[in-house]
Design a protein around this motif. Structure first.
Motif, PDB file in Angstrom:
ATOM      1  N   ALA A 279       0.831  -1.206   0.000  1.00 25.73           N
ATOM      2  CA  ALA A 279       0.000   0.000   0.000  1.00 25.73           C
ATOM      3  C   ALA A 279       0.865   1.255   0.000  1.00 25.73           C
ATOM      4  N   MET A 280       1.929   1.234   0.778  1.00 27.48           N
ATOM      5  CA  MET A 280       2.829   2.390   0.813  1.00 27.48           C
ATOM      6  C   MET A 280       3.472   2.594  -0.554  1.00 27.48           C
ATOM      7  N   ALA A 281       3.928   1.512  -1.171  1.00 25.44           N
ATOM      8  CA  ALA A 281       4.584   1.612  -2.463  1.00 25.44           C
ATOM      9  C   ALA A 281       3.627   2.127  -3.532  1.00 25.44           C
ATOM     10  N   ALA A 282       2.375   1.675  -3.493  1.00 24.24           N
ATOM     11  CA  ALA A 282       1.396   2.126  -4.482  1.00 24.24           C
ATOM     12  C   ALA A 282       1.178   3.638  -4.380  1.00 24.24           C
ATOM     13  N   TYR A 283       1.161   4.136  -3.169  1.00 24.55           N
ATOM     14  CA  TYR A 283       1.006   5.580  -2.978  1.00 24.55           C
ATOM     15  C   TYR A 283       2.248   6.326  -3.470  1.00 24.55           C
ATOM     16  N   VAL A 285       4.252   5.452  -5.772  1.00 26.34           N
ATOM     17  CA  VAL A 285       4.270   5.461  -7.239  1.00 26.34           C
ATOM     18  C   VAL A 285       3.567   6.714  -7.759  1.00 26.34           C
ATOM     19  N   GLN A 286       2.428   7.060  -7.143  1.00 25.15           N
ATOM     20  CA  GLN A 286       1.710   8.271  -7.545  1.00 25.15           C
ATOM     21  C   GLN A 286       2.553   9.521  -7.280  1.00 25.15           C
ATOM     22  N   VAL A 287       3.224   9.527  -6.119  1.00 26.14           N
ATOM     23  CA  VAL A 287       4.054  10.683  -5.768  1.00 26.14           C
ATOM     24  C   VAL A 287       5.161  10.880  -6.799  1.00 26.14           C
ATOM     25  N   ILE A 288       5.843   9.784  -7.132  1.00 24.77           N
ATOM     26  CA  ILE A 288       6.962   9.870  -8.073  1.00 24.77           C
ATOM     27  C   ILE A 288       6.481  10.285  -9.454  1.00 24.77           C
ATOM     28  N   GLN A 289       5.344   9.720  -9.893  1.00 21.57           N
ATOM     29  CA  GLN A 289       4.852  10.035 -11.228  1.00 21.57           C
ATOM     30  C   GLN A 289       4.327  11.463 -11.326  1.00 21.57           C
ATOM     31  N   SER A 290       3.992  12.079 -10.201  1.00 21.45           N
ATOM     32  CA  SER A 290       3.594  13.486 -10.234  1.00 21.45           C
ATOM     33  C   SER A 290       4.783  14.382 -10.557  1.00 21.45           C
ATOM     34  N   VAL A 291       5.991  13.854 -10.328  1.00 19.74           N
ATOM     35  CA  VAL A 291       7.217  14.587 -10.644  1.00 19.74           C
ATOM     36  C   VAL A 291       7.796  14.133 -11.973  1.00 19.74           C
ATOM     37  N   GLN A 292       7.844  12.815 -12.172  1.00 20.06           N
ATOM     38  CA  GLN A 292       8.466  12.227 -13.368  1.00 20.06           C
ATOM     39  C   GLN A 292       7.508  11.182 -13.928  1.00 20.06           C
ATOM     40  N   SER A 293       6.873  11.510 -15.003  1.00 21.04           N
ATOM     41  CA  SER A 293       5.825  10.635 -15.533  1.00 21.04           C
ATOM     42  C   SER A 293       6.380   9.413 -16.265  1.00 21.04           C
ATOM     43  N   HIS A 294       7.600   9.501 -16.762  1.00 17.20           N
ATOM     44  CA  HIS A 294       8.178   8.386 -17.517  1.00 17.20           C
ATOM     45  C   HIS A 294       9.559   8.046 -16.964  1.00 17.20           C
ATOM     46  N   GLY A 295       9.932   6.742 -17.143  1.00 14.99           N
ATOM     47  CA  GLY A 295      11.233   6.295 -16.697  1.00 14.99           C
ATOM     48  C   GLY A 295      12.338   6.704 -17.650  1.00 14.99           C
ATOM     49  N   PRO A 296      13.559   6.304 -17.393  1.00 16.12           N
ATOM     50  CA  PRO A 296      13.953   5.458 -16.258  1.00 16.12           C
ATOM     51  C   PRO A 296      13.956   6.218 -14.935  1.00 16.12           C
ATOM     52  N   TYR A 310      12.427  -1.341  -3.730  1.00 15.50           N
ATOM     53  CA  TYR A 310      12.249  -2.580  -4.503  1.00 15.50           C
ATOM     54  C   TYR A 310      10.791  -2.764  -4.901  1.00 15.50           C
ATOM     55  N   GLU A 311       9.856  -2.532  -3.957  1.00 13.23           N
ATOM     56  CA  GLU A 311       8.436  -2.737  -4.249  1.00 13.23           C
ATOM     57  C   GLU A 311       7.909  -1.674  -5.206  1.00 13.23           C
ATOM     58  N   VAL A 312       8.372  -0.438  -5.072  1.00 11.93           N
ATOM     59  CA  VAL A 312       7.971   0.608  -6.012  1.00 11.93           C
ATOM     60  C   VAL A 312       8.459   0.265  -7.413  1.00 11.93           C
ATOM     61  N   THR A 313       9.698  -0.231  -7.510  1.00 11.93           N
ATOM     62  CA  THR A 313      10.242  -0.636  -8.808  1.00 11.93           C
ATOM     63  C   THR A 313       9.396  -1.733  -9.428  1.00 11.93           C
ATOM     64  N   ARG A 314       9.005  -2.719  -8.615  1.00 13.66           N
ATOM     65  CA  ARG A 314       8.184  -3.822  -9.127  1.00 13.66           C
ATOM     66  C   ARG A 314       6.845  -3.308  -9.631  1.00 13.66           C
ATOM     67  N   GLN A 315       6.207  -2.419  -8.885  1.00 12.86           N
ATOM     68  CA  GLN A 315       4.893  -1.910  -9.304  1.00 12.86           C
ATOM     69  C   GLN A 315       5.018  -1.025 -10.550  1.00 12.86           C
ATOM     70  N   LEU A 316       6.100  -0.260 -10.662  1.00 16.33           N
ATOM     71  CA  LEU A 316       6.311   0.540 -11.870  1.00 16.33           C
ATOM     72  C   LEU A 316       6.489  -0.352 -13.085  1.00 16.33           C
ATOM     73  N   LEU A 319       3.255  -1.550 -14.301  1.00 15.04           N
ATOM     74  CA  LEU A 319       2.546  -0.509 -15.019  1.00 15.04           C
ATOM     75  C   LEU A 319       3.170  -0.195 -16.363  1.00 15.04           C
ATOM     76  N   GLY A 320       4.258  -0.902 -16.700  1.00 20.17           N
ATOM     77  CA  GLY A 320       4.941  -0.641 -17.958  1.00 20.17           C
ATOM     78  C   GLY A 320       5.786   0.618 -17.908  1.00 20.17           C
ATOM     79  N   LYS A 321       6.256   0.986 -16.711  1.00 20.92           N
ATOM     80  CA  LYS A 321       7.082   2.176 -16.520  1.00 20.92           C
ATOM     81  C   LYS A 321       8.458   1.747 -16.007  1.00 20.92           C
ATOM     82  N   PRO A 322       9.335   1.218 -16.877  1.00 18.22           N
ATOM     83  CA  PRO A 322      10.629   0.701 -16.410  1.00 18.22           C
ATOM     84  C   PRO A 322      11.501   1.805 -15.834  1.00 18.22           C
TER      85      PRO A 322
END
Length: 322
Positions: A279-283, A285-296, A310-316, A319-322
């Protein structure tokens, strides 16, 4: 016996500098050795430090000195009741409060106004009120020349202040900028300078970094900028078990890219904490994508922060966001 009075908050800066350091220690020791009690009293009322144990040990005097421990600080002039607005005491307090912010306000843009209840206040008054609220004091009780540490503004208070200033005044204000302030005057000068640049240029930071603090980002109080680098791909490190990302502040000063720390949701705020790594990682992910929408993406952390990375990386990746 003559009486000496002084207020160290009103002592000129030049005198304060003379009454500190090795020279001041030598002066106080020589006054004790010469038994110059009146000069010692004057020295002390102007902010000088006196080694009281040496005064008691001075054998050249014609009298003996015994130091008595008091149960509390007997000279603390602090009232704990409300004053009528038209009393001399209240008028003096109002004048003191005005002098606290007057110097900074002289260079404030006229259009930087905030609203507190039905009252208008400048950015300096707003920031001073936020700081006073965190310290459990009134703005008029804060002296701009005193170090923030004197009022108990430790690292936790400074993080809380950063979160409130970012939410209510300037989303682009970095935690490291606030933590570099030694006195209240430094903090007011920082707010003044940033508001002047905001008013004159319309944008405080370069476009690349300013976009990181768009309105969609400002709602994430957990996101703290730990350095002032203005270019490069952002770095995100996650909090440890204690919830704070401040442990990475020193590391961030050696990084030549924007460095963000993510604090735990609900840490030093009234937001509901999240339960569980997923749950923390899912949240986050939203925080990071508000700053950087695409990887790496460049993620990291210490202890629990490493697990979160590690868990945020797995969830990204899911989502197809390497």
């Amino acid at each position: 016996m003559p009486l000496f009075f002084g207020n160290i908050d009103e002592v000129p800066t030049a005198i304060t500098s003379l009454l500190s350091g090795p020279g001041a220690s030598a002066l106080s020791s020589s006054l004790i050795a010469a038994d110059e009690r009146q000069q010692l009293a004057l020295f002390w009322t102007q902010g000088g430090e006196i080694p009281w144990n040496k005064l008691a040990e001075n054998t050249s005097a014609d009298y003996s000195v015994r130091i008595v421990s008091l149960p509390t600080y007997a000279f603390d002039k602090k009232r704990c009741w409300l004053e009528q607005s038209n009393t001399p005491k209240a008028l003096r307090d109002d004048a003191m409060a005005a002098s606290t912010t007057q110097q900074a306000q002289d260079s404030m843009p006229a259009n930087v106004i905030y609203y507190h209840g039905n009252n208008e206040e400048t950015v300096v008054e707003h920031g001073l009120r936020l700081l006073a609220g965190l310290l459990g004091m009134q703005p008029k009780e804060l002296s701009p020349s005193k170090p923030l540490s004197v009022y108990g503004a430790d690292s936790i208070v400074m993080v809380q202040l950063a979160m409130q200033l970012q939410a209510e005044i300037d989303p682009g204000l970095a935690l490291v900028e606030i933590q570099q302030c030694v006195t209240i005057h430094d903090l007011l000068e920082l707010l003044t300078e940033r508001s002047k640049r905001e008013g004159s240029k319309g944008r405080v930071l370069p476009l690349e970094i300013s976009e990181l603090f768009a309105s969609s980002t400002a709602r994430f109080l957990e996101l703290q900028r730990l350095n002032t680098v203005d270019h490069g791909r952002p770095i995100f490190w996650f909090h440890g078990a204690l919830g704070s990302s401040e442990i990475y502040r020193e590391l961030a000063q050696h990084i030549d890219r924007p460095f963000f720390g993510l604090q735990a949701r609900g840490w030093l705020s009234n937001r509901r904490p999240l339960q569980g790594i997923q749950a923390m990682a899912a949240y986050y992910v939203q925080v990071i994508q508000s700053v950087q929408s695409h990887g790496p993406y460049d993620l990291g952390g210490y202890s629990l922060g490493g697990m979160l990375a590690y868990e945020v990386t797995r969830q990204l990746q899911e989502l197809g966001k390497p």
